[in-house]
Design an enzyme around this catalytic site. Sequence first.
Site, PDB file in Angstrom:
ATOM      1  N   SER A  40      -4.869   9.585   1.038  1.00  0.00           N
ATOM      2  CA  SER A  40      -3.952   8.641   0.434  1.00  0.00           C
ATOM      3  C   SER A  40      -3.867   8.985  -1.048  1.00  0.00           C
ATOM      4  O   SER A  40      -4.866   8.882  -1.767  1.00  0.00           O
ATOM      5  CB  SER A  40      -4.493   7.219   0.650  1.00  0.00           C
ATOM      6  OG  SER A  40      -3.709   6.280  -0.046  1.00  0.00           O
ATOM      7  N   LYS A  66      -0.485  10.695   2.729  1.00  0.00           N
ATOM      8  CA  LYS A  66       0.177   9.424   2.427  1.00  0.00           C
ATOM      9  C   LYS A  66       0.415   9.355   0.933  1.00  0.00           C
ATOM     10  O   LYS A  66      -0.497   9.600   0.134  1.00  0.00           O
ATOM     11  CB  LYS A  66      -0.729   8.298   2.916  1.00  0.00           C
ATOM     12  CG  LYS A  66      -0.454   6.928   2.362  1.00  0.00           C
ATOM     13  CD  LYS A  66      -1.148   5.887   3.215  1.00  0.00           C
ATOM     14  CE  LYS A  66      -1.796   4.802   2.381  1.00  0.00           C
ATOM     15  NZ  LYS A  66      -2.496   3.804   3.217  1.00  0.00           N
ATOM     16  N   LYS A 124       1.696   7.040  -2.195  1.00  0.00           N
ATOM     17  CA  LYS A 124       1.974   5.679  -2.653  1.00  0.00           C
ATOM     18  C   LYS A 124       3.299   5.688  -3.403  1.00  0.00           C
ATOM     19  O   LYS A 124       3.571   6.608  -4.194  1.00  0.00           O
ATOM     20  CB  LYS A 124       0.853   5.206  -3.573  1.00  0.00           C
ATOM     21  CG  LYS A 124      -0.486   5.044  -2.863  1.00  0.00           C
ATOM     22  CD  LYS A 124      -0.502   3.799  -2.003  1.00  0.00           C
ATOM     23  CE  LYS A 124      -1.877   3.555  -1.419  1.00  0.00           C
ATOM     24  NZ  LYS A 124      -1.909   2.337  -0.596  1.00  0.00           N
ATOM     25  N   ASP A 156       3.463   4.631   1.389  1.00  0.00           N
ATOM     26  CA  ASP A 156       2.895   3.277   1.421  1.00  0.00           C
ATOM     27  C   ASP A 156       3.341   2.555   0.152  1.00  0.00           C
ATOM     28  O   ASP A 156       3.055   2.999  -0.960  1.00  0.00           O
ATOM     29  CB  ASP A 156       1.357   3.353   1.484  1.00  0.00           C
ATOM     30  CG  ASP A 156       0.700   1.979   1.637  1.00  0.00           C
ATOM     31  OD1 ASP A 156       1.420   0.960   1.661  1.00  0.00           O
ATOM     32  OD2 ASP A 156      -0.546   1.938   1.735  1.00  0.00           O
ATOM     33  N   GLU A 181       4.725   2.486   5.238  1.00  0.00           N
ATOM     34  CA  GLU A 181       3.706   1.438   5.344  1.00  0.00           C
ATOM     35  C   GLU A 181       4.016   0.277   4.410  1.00  0.00           C
ATOM     36  O   GLU A 181       4.283   0.469   3.225  1.00  0.00           O
ATOM     37  CB  GLU A 181       2.338   2.058   5.011  1.00  0.00           C
ATOM     38  CG  GLU A 181       1.155   1.133   5.209  1.00  0.00           C
ATOM     39  CD  GLU A 181      -0.187   1.854   4.944  1.00  0.00           C
ATOM     40  OE1 GLU A 181      -0.209   3.106   4.915  1.00  0.00           O
ATOM     41  OE2 GLU A 181      -1.189   1.154   4.753  1.00  0.00           O
ATOM     42  N   ASP A 208       0.285  -3.010   7.294  1.00  0.00           N
ATOM     43  CA  ASP A 208      -1.086  -3.027   6.811  1.00  0.00           C
ATOM     44  C   ASP A 208      -1.394  -4.482   6.422  1.00  0.00           C
ATOM     45  O   ASP A 208      -1.872  -5.266   7.261  1.00  0.00           O
ATOM     46  CB  ASP A 208      -1.208  -2.044   5.623  1.00  0.00           C
ATOM     47  CG  ASP A 208      -2.543  -2.070   4.895  1.00  0.00           C
ATOM     48  OD1 ASP A 208      -3.391  -2.905   5.218  1.00  0.00           O
ATOM     49  OD2 ASP A 208      -2.752  -1.245   3.965  1.00  0.00           O
ATOM     50  N   LYS A 220      -7.609  -2.008   9.381  1.00  0.00           N
ATOM     51  CA  LYS A 220      -8.753  -1.952   8.472  1.00  0.00           C
ATOM     52  C   LYS A 220      -9.663  -3.064   8.955  1.00  0.00           C
ATOM     53  O   LYS A 220      -9.275  -4.239   8.887  1.00  0.00           O
ATOM     54  CB  LYS A 220      -8.319  -2.237   7.023  1.00  0.00           C
ATOM     55  CG  LYS A 220      -7.439  -1.161   6.416  1.00  0.00           C
ATOM     56  CD  LYS A 220      -7.017  -1.553   5.008  1.00  0.00           C
ATOM     57  CE  LYS A 220      -6.082  -0.491   4.433  1.00  0.00           C
ATOM     58  NZ  LYS A 220      -5.497  -0.910   3.146  1.00  0.00           N
ATOM     59  N   GLY A 247      -8.087   2.685   4.897  1.00  0.00           N
ATOM     60  CA  GLY A 247      -9.265   2.749   4.041  1.00  0.00           C
ATOM     61  C   GLY A 247      -9.105   1.840   2.848  1.00  0.00           C
ATOM     62  O   GLY A 247      -7.993   1.436   2.499  1.00  0.00           O
TER      63      GLY A 247
HETATM   64  O1  OSB Z   1      -2.819   0.089   1.110  1.00  0.00           O
HETATM   65  O2  OSB Z   1      -3.993   1.399   2.239  1.00  0.00           O
HETATM   66  C1  OSB Z   1      -3.838   0.756   1.213  1.00  0.00           C
HETATM   67  C2  OSB Z   1      -6.698   1.465  -1.232  1.00  0.00           C
HETATM   68  C3  OSB Z   1      -6.862   0.225  -1.803  1.00  0.00           C
HETATM   69  C4  OSB Z   1      -6.028  -0.796  -1.430  1.00  0.00           C
HETATM   70  C5  OSB Z   1      -5.021  -0.572  -0.474  1.00  0.00           C
HETATM   71  C6  OSB Z   1      -4.875   0.657   0.120  1.00  0.00           C
HETATM   72  C7  OSB Z   1      -5.698   1.705  -0.295  1.00  0.00           C
HETATM   73  C8  OSB Z   1      -5.585   3.071   0.201  1.00  0.00           C
HETATM   74  C9  OSB Z   1      -6.831   3.914   0.092  1.00  0.00           C
HETATM   75  O3  OSB Z   1      -4.548   3.560   0.577  1.00  0.00           O
HETATM   76  C10 OSB Z   1      -7.142   4.723   1.280  1.00  0.00           C
HETATM   77  C11 OSB Z   1      -8.517   5.335   1.164  1.00  0.00           C
HETATM   78  O4  OSB Z   1      -9.523   4.599   1.243  1.00  0.00           O
HETATM   79  O5  OSB Z   1      -8.586   6.548   0.988  1.00  0.00           O
HETATM   80 MG    MG Z   2      -1.664   0.290   2.852  1.00  0.00          MG
END
Ligand code: OSB
Ligand code: MG
Length: 371
Positions: A138, A164, A166, A192, A217, A242, A266, A294
Amino acid sequence: MFSLKQITLYEIHLPLIEPFTISSGTQDIRRITLIEVLDNDGYTGWGECVASEYPNYSPETIDTSWIAIKQWIAPRVLGKTIAGPEEIFPFLQQDIRGHLMAKAAVEMACWELTAQKQTIPLSKLLGGTRTSVESGISLGIQKTPEDLLRKVKTAIDHGYRKIKIKIKPGSDIEYIRFIREELGMQSPLMVDANNAYTLNDADVFKEMDEFGLLMIEQPLAWDDLVRHAELQKQIKTPVCLDESITGIDRVEDMHKLGSGKIVNIKPGRVGGFASSIAIHDYCMKHNIPVWCGGMLESGVGRAHNVALASLPNFTIPGDISPSKRYWEKDIVDPEWEMNDGSMTVPLDKAGMGVEVDHDRIENLIVRKEEI
Ligand code: OSB
Ligand code: MG
């Protein structure tokens, strides 16, 4: 069967290798809550509470979850005779509203304790069938599309099976188009948004259909299902939820309303392993693929995610990256390593399969409480 004698909470601070930016904020030092449960027979189980420092992902935070565990959850479970860890979540749901990450931390540590007690791998206790789980990465929001391209290229070179990205308004179409132009349509990309858009932005997502993304996402509000259904009708790319999925009921709603086609599970967000397994089973029955998300976990939370992702319907690579992607040095031995884009599910040891490095934790503690 077990009866808990003590719950110990630890807060440690671990600096991330690089700051992680999502649409609602940046983290550079991860404040982490670890939990250790001890039963009357002397068995222990470790867990991690995935709440963030600031309530920009869900309403829970490190500090609210600490209070929830200490004042409401621990008193409900300590000293109670518990037939199995699957009993804990329904029991806590009876009279405590919300605080799912706090509940999950206690519940998941009890699954780990049970696996230790039965001398079986945590993955097996949860119903896992895989010997390895595929890793995704991510990538936080970058200053420029060129910066992002460098990160994506490195991730592909490392062998990640899913990338992924952001996004937020202003850092979206231009970034994705640039990556696709430079790298072609082959790389397994997804985005995401962490709730950064509204239905008024539907055109942005229609435009994204041309990029062949695996999924989008959580584009809309963190607690929404109705508007996501509206959006999903208008676009071809699957919506993955999510934040909006806080339990099995929300998955049923998503399915009935058509709010999305893929679920990010999660365990912390949904109240623990029992809830995660229920969601997994429902999705498997209805041909909805799931993957394990995660929350920038330490090696402890990561171990729990790997065990969960070994269940059969986790058919999409998770946000489960090796320790080195996050930390100079993790708090478990061995650290989590990726081979050929996958992580091995530890099946030769009881429990989660990694040892907590107690000396390292002692050095990192900023607060500790025995309950
Ligand atoms: O939206 O998936 C998410 C981390 C903190 C809060 C929200 C998210 C995330 C990640 C991190 O995308 C994924 C990872 O742990 O590598
Ligand atoms: Mg997410």
